[in-house]
Design a protein around this motif. Structure first.
Motif, PDB file in Angstrom:
ATOM      1  N   ASP A  33      67.837 -16.191 -10.942  1.00 28.02           N
ATOM      2  CA  ASP A  33      67.694 -15.948  -9.481  1.00 28.02           C
ATOM      3  C   ASP A  33      68.025 -14.568  -9.124  1.00 28.02           C
ATOM      4  O   ASP A  33      68.395 -13.737 -10.500  1.00 28.02           O
ATOM      5  N   PRO A  34      67.953 -13.504  -8.514  1.00 23.74           N
ATOM      6  CA  PRO A  34      67.866 -12.496  -8.676  1.00 23.74           C
ATOM      7  C   PRO A  34      69.279 -11.824  -8.374  1.00 23.74           C
ATOM      8  O   PRO A  34      69.667 -10.712  -9.124  1.00 23.74           O
ATOM      9  N   THR A  43      56.018 -11.300  -7.950  1.00 26.40           N
ATOM     10  CA  THR A  43      56.571 -11.453  -6.701  1.00 26.40           C
ATOM     11  C   THR A  43      56.740 -10.772  -5.419  1.00 26.40           C
ATOM     12  O   THR A  43      56.726 -10.691  -4.036  1.00 26.40           O
ATOM     13  N   TYR A  73      60.443 -11.022 -11.075  1.00 29.92           N
ATOM     14  CA  TYR A  73      60.455 -10.460  -9.504  1.00 29.92           C
ATOM     15  C   TYR A  73      59.372  -8.906  -9.130  1.00 29.92           C
ATOM     16  O   TYR A  73      59.374  -8.866  -7.781  1.00 29.92           O
ATOM     17  N   TYR A 125      55.147 -16.511 -10.925  1.00 33.39           N
ATOM     18  CA  TYR A 125      56.039 -17.787 -10.289  1.00 33.39           C
ATOM     19  C   TYR A 125      55.090 -19.125 -10.328  1.00 33.39           C
ATOM     20  O   TYR A 125      55.652 -20.106 -10.060  1.00 33.39           O
ATOM     21  N   ALA A 162      63.700 -11.403 -15.143  1.00 29.93           N
ATOM     22  CA  ALA A 162      64.084 -11.630 -13.975  1.00 29.93           C
ATOM     23  C   ALA A 162      62.969 -10.054 -13.644  1.00 29.93           C
ATOM     24  O   ALA A 162      62.435  -9.717 -12.374  1.00 29.93           O
TER      25      ALA A 162
END
Length: 203
Positions: free
Chosen positions: A168-169, A104, A101, A113, A97
């Motif tokens: 995923d978040p 992104t 993230y 990504y 993560a």
């Protein structure tokens, strides 16, 4: 269709893991999980509860589904209590993560990504990582990574990006917070062990 069923299963498992056990026995806990799955089909403003939740959290990664399934099986006493290998899982997906993230969100010039669309190097890295975790006998992490890879190869999600199968978040946030709580507990215990000899000396 798969995304819709994934939304209903995710809704049921998330609520099942968040709600307290209420002192229910194994049979009643299973009944609660089934009832939550049935409740996910209840309509609200033209959407089912599962679809409403999906509109906020999007489709979860395959790893999240496996992780929640593992948690549900533990709460149903089908699997034994968690062991120390769970910390490796938290570290692994928190690291993913933190790599993915911030970039992104535009906080880095790198774009990891994009690697998910032509993921051969990423697939090789994850395969080697899975073998390493298999050697360490971390079954949960192995199943999570292997399931994500097999699901990507089969193309069971609408996304064609490998990252969407891996992380995923929601999973990343959970792992980061869980590690923060573990670090806080460790620091507290360490401080208490330092204070106890000082208290004995003062006496």
């Amino acid at each position: 269709m798969i995304s819709l069923w994934q939304a209903h299963v995710s809704f049921a498992m998330i609520l099942f893991l968040v709600l307290p056990s209420f002192g229910l026995n194994k049979a009643w806990r299973l009944a609660l999980l089934i009832a939550l799955l049935a409740a996910s089909f209840i309509p609200l403003d033209g959407l089912t509860l599962a679809a409403y939740l999906r509109s906020h959290i999007d489709d979860l990664a395959i790893t999240s589904l496996v992780f929640m399934m593992w948690g549900c099986l533990r709460r149903l006493d089908v699997l034994p209590p968690a062991q120390h290998g769970q910390t490796r899982v938290l570290i692994l997906f928190a690291a993913m993560a933190l790599v993915l993230y911030p970039a992104t969100l535009g906080l880095s010039d790198l774009d990891p990504y994009r690697l998910g669309y032509s993921p051969r190097p990423l697939l090789i890295f994850v395969a080697l990582l899975t073998l390493g975790l298999f050697y360490l006998r971390n079954g949960l992490a192995v199943v999570m990574l292997a399931s994500a890879t097999l699901a990507f190869v089969a193309g069971i999600k609408p996304s064609h990006n490998y990252w969407d199968y891996l992380i995923d978040p929601l999973l990343g946030l959970y792992c980061c917070l869980a590690l923060l709580m573990l670090a806080t507990r460790w620091a507290y215990r360490w401080l208490m062990t330092l204070r106890s000899p000082m208290a004995n000396k003062s006496v």
